[in-house]
Scaffold this active site. Structure first.
Site, short mmCIF file in Angstrom:
data_model
loop_
_atom_site.label_atom_id
_atom_site.label_comp_id
_atom_site.label_asym_id
_atom_site.label_seq_id
_atom_site.Cartn_x
_atom_site.Cartn_y
_atom_site.Cartn_z
N GLU A 36 38.48 34.64 47.37
CA GLU A 36 38.22 33.93 46.46
C GLU A 36 39.67 33.21 46.25
O GLU A 36 40.60 34.07 46.01
CB GLU A 36 37.73 34.52 45.23
N ARG A 40 37.21 50.17 49.87
CA ARG A 40 38.53 49.21 49.83
C ARG A 40 39.77 50.11 49.90
O ARG A 40 39.50 51.39 49.81
CB ARG A 40 38.40 48.68 48.53
N LYS A 92 44.06 41.11 42.27
CA LYS A 92 44.82 39.72 41.93
C LYS A 92 45.18 39.72 40.55
O LYS A 92 46.02 39.10 40.20
CB LYS A 92 43.95 38.67 42.60
P1 ATP Z 1 40.83 41.60 43.87
O1 ATP Z 1 40.15 42.74 43.15
O2 ATP Z 1 42.26 41.85 44.51
O3 ATP Z 1 40.85 40.40 43.17
P2 ATP Z 1 38.78 40.85 45.32
O4 ATP Z 1 37.64 41.76 45.95
O5 ATP Z 1 38.09 39.93 44.15
O6 ATP Z 1 40.08 41.39 45.29
P3 ATP Z 1 38.28 38.68 47.31
O7 ATP Z 1 39.02 37.51 47.62
O8 ATP Z 1 36.94 38.34 46.49
O9 ATP Z 1 39.18 39.43 46.25
O10 ATP Z 1 38.40 39.13 48.48
C1 ATP Z 1 37.70 38.93 49.95
C2 ATP Z 1 37.30 40.05 50.64
O11 ATP Z 1 38.50 40.75 50.82
C3 ATP Z 1 36.21 40.53 50.30
O12 ATP Z 1 35.49 40.72 51.19
C4 ATP Z 1 36.74 41.91 49.63
O13 ATP Z 1 35.83 42.75 49.90
C5 ATP Z 1 38.11 42.29 50.54
N1 ATP Z 1 38.85 43.15 49.78
C6 ATP Z 1 39.60 42.87 48.58
N2 ATP Z 1 40.12 43.96 48.02
C7 ATP Z 1 40.34 44.59 49.13
C8 ATP Z 1 40.89 45.84 49.40
N3 ATP Z 1 41.63 46.54 48.55
N4 ATP Z 1 40.38 46.80 50.46
C9 ATP Z 1 39.61 46.15 51.33
N5 ATP Z 1 38.87 45.04 51.34
C10 ATP Z 1 39.28 44.35 50.32
MG MG Z 2 36.18 38.99 44.45
#
Ligand code: ATP
Ligand code: MG
Length: 552
Positions: free
Chosen positions: A33, A257, A267
């Site tokens: 995102e 994760r 983020k």
């Molecule tokens: P955040 O919680 O940091 O905002 P998010 O999951 O909302 O992270 P996205 O941009 O939606 O962030 O994530 C893109 C991809 O990265 C998704 O497939 C998500 O599952 C993966 N991802 C995000 N954080 C992690 C993590 N800590 N470890 C492994 N994969 C991750």
């Molecule tokens: Mg997300």
């Protein structure tokens, strides 16, 4: 013989799918995102998704999951693309969920026509109450039995901007008594009068995550849609929507994760650190962002190795930051050019060295001959580290003290003859003599010394600012502590000191990696200018914290 690494559970699934002919090739995707910069957790997901594509001769899409108009910005899109490329991966297609808004709208219409979706006028609170609880079934909304015609008309009116934010939502008609709360008529479209970074003001209704993600996977014909464990409860809905819409059967698989100690990884939290100026920017070298790590001097290869080493797990755990630093050291030890810099200087005068003269010495650039060599000037006065001299030596101290000999790295053996102190007793200068026959490249002195110290010619040294970084947080898991995670920020995570560096570093390139002999790994920061060199300490040579822990 190379050791066969055992397959992780996703690789096992893929190999099975390829073997039994379910697919002839695979397609994965990385779906960020664009609401912030990528962090090391995303690096894990990138390495996994792109790694699988490469390993199985398949492809990987980069898809921006940009269905939430208010939080997304083009700056983030650009940074994400830069980071993925820097990590060493190429996407098959650059795609945007927002490109599917028409298609997603049509899917919603299909569901309405199948009597599998309805417009609900209830408020958010009413919807939440009617949902029930995990132990209590929900109750049907009074709007659940609206006719297909009425639903189609209202949905079109929602799209045309007739209603205010929150006035109506579109819900999938699944099962209000489902054990899985996500199946109790989830909201799939909401009204949001907001400007979108790509579609502008074309839309005032936006699909929810659950009605965008799986459908986007399906539109792209993603075979293995890999996400993190918190999406397990969403999988049932993911499958239900694909089945009801009769579209390409993408499948969702979940892995744990990456969590790392002494930092935060969401983020939203990282944005707070930037906005409230606890760090200078998203790419502050203390940040766990990919851009921060790059700026600090971490290499893409070391991050890929780290992601490989931690593997793909099905259960959450907290990875030690020390493992990442280990991977960085391991890679930099092979690659970084060895140079000399003095971080806590005191002057050493070589009294028998001719005045106003200098000598060019050949110094190897690295442990590997292929890295070549350079020349470094020596003159009568050099800077050495304050800790490399003791007026009264401690036990087992082999460096400079009156009467003792050491080698100046790649230069001569010198013998200490004394020191000068100020009124407070601080050492202001150290004196020595050098042994001309002991020149490193042609040593005929037959003298063995127990220590070699680094130095920089005072007449030729360049001034530099050195930024030393420490952990950003004082506790292992700041997000899990009581109160605000920001209460646990390590206020001493940045220390700035002046230093003298060898003149060759005036030509350093931003981001190039160096080992400052005996001091650690450093790289030139992008804030540097022609007359102001700034170096970031990437990582120390050894783990200072491991020592602290052992000491207790
Ligand atoms: P955040 O919680 O940091 O905002 P998010 O999951 O909302 O992270 P996205 O941009 O939606 O962030 O994530 C893109 C991809 O990265 C998704 O497939 C998500 O599952 C993966 N991802 C995000 N954080 C992690 C993590 N800590 N470890 C492994 N994969 C991750
Ligand atoms: Mg997300």
């Amino acid at each position: 013989m190379t050791e066969e690494k055992s397959l992780n559970f996703i690789e096992e699934i893929i190999e099975e799918d390829l073997k039994n002919g379910k697919y002839t090739s695979i397609l994965t995707r990385f779906p960020p995102e664009p609401n912030g910069y990528l962090h090391i957790g995303h690096a894990k997901s990138i390495c996994l998704n792109f790694g699988l594509g490469l390993k199985y001769g398949g492809k990987t899409n980069l898809r921006f999951d940009d269905t939430n108009p208010t939080k997304e910005e083009t700056e983030y899109v650009d940074s994400i693309k830069e980071d993925v490329q820097w990590l060493g991966f190429n996407w098959a297609h650059e795609l945007y969920a927002s490109d599917y808004f028409d298609q997603l709208y049509n899917y919603a219409v299909t569901l309405i026509k199948k009597e599998l979706a309805y417009i609900d006028d209830s408020t958010a609170e009413e919807i939440a109450t009617m949902k029930g609880s995990p132990t209590q079934p929900g109750i049907a909304s009074p709007y659940r039995s609206r006719s297909v015609e009425e639903n189609l008309r209202l949905f079109a009116e929602m799209k045309d901007g007739k209603y205010r934010d929150g006035e109506k939502v579109l819900r999938a008609k699944v099962d209000m008594a489902a054990p899985n709360m996500h199946m109790r008529d989830p909201i799939i479209y909401r009204i949001k009068h907001a400007h979108h970074h790509r579609t502008g003001d074309a839309w005032c209704i936006y699909p929810m995550y659950d009605f965008a993600h799986g459908q986007s996977d399906s539109i792209e014909k993603i075979t293995h849609s890999i996400c993190t464990l918190e999406f397990i409860p969403h999988r049932e809905l993911y499958d239900w929507l694909i089945e009801k819409l009769e579209i390409f059967p993408s499948k969702q698989y979940e892995f744990a994760r990456l969590n790392m100690n002494y930092t935060v990884m969401s983020k939203r939290k990282l944005l707070q650190l930037v906005e409230e100026k606890h760090v200078s920017s998203w790419d502050d070298p203390r940040m766990p962002t990919i851009s921060g790590m790059r700026r600090r001097g971490y290499t893409a290869e070391s991050i890929r190795n780290f992601c490989d080493r931690i593997g793909v797990a099905k259960r959450e755990n907290l990875i030690d930051l020390g493992l990442l630093e280990f991977c960085v050291r391991e890679d930099l030890n092979k690659k970084a050019m060895r140079v000399m810099a003095v971080l806590d200087p005191v002057k050493l005068v070589i009294t028998n060295f001719p005045d106003n003269e200098s000598e060019q010495l050949t110094v190897e650039n690295g442990p590997d001959e292929s890295m070549g060599s350079r020349t470094v000037p020596l003159s009568k006065e050099v800077w050495i580290e304050r800790e490399d001299f003791m007026e009264v030596p401690a036990k087992k101290y082999f460096r400079l003290y009156p009467g003792n000999m050491v080698r100046l790295k790649s230069a001569y053996i010198v013998q200490c003859t004394g020191c000068t102190k100020d009124a407070e007793g601080n050492i202001t200068e150290i004196q020595c003599t050098y042994i001309p026959e002991s020149r490193s490249s042609s040593d005929t002195s037959n003298i063995n010394v127990k220590a070699t110290i680094h130095w920089v010619s005072a007449a030729h040294a360049a001034n530099a600012e050195i930024r030393l970084y420490d952990r950003l947080f004082k506790v292992e898991n700041p997000a899990d502590e009581d109160g605000d995670f920001k209460d646990y920020i390590n206020e001493d995570s940045l220390q700035t000191i002046p230093a003298y560096v060898e003149p060759s570093l005036k030509n350093a390139a931003v981001g190039a990696n160096y080992q400052f002999l005996r001091k650690g790994y450093f790289c030139l920061d992008k804030d540097s200018t022609a007359d102001r060199l700034i170096f970031n300490r990437t990582v120390t040579l050894k783990d200072a914290w491991a020592k602290e822990i052992k000491k207790g």
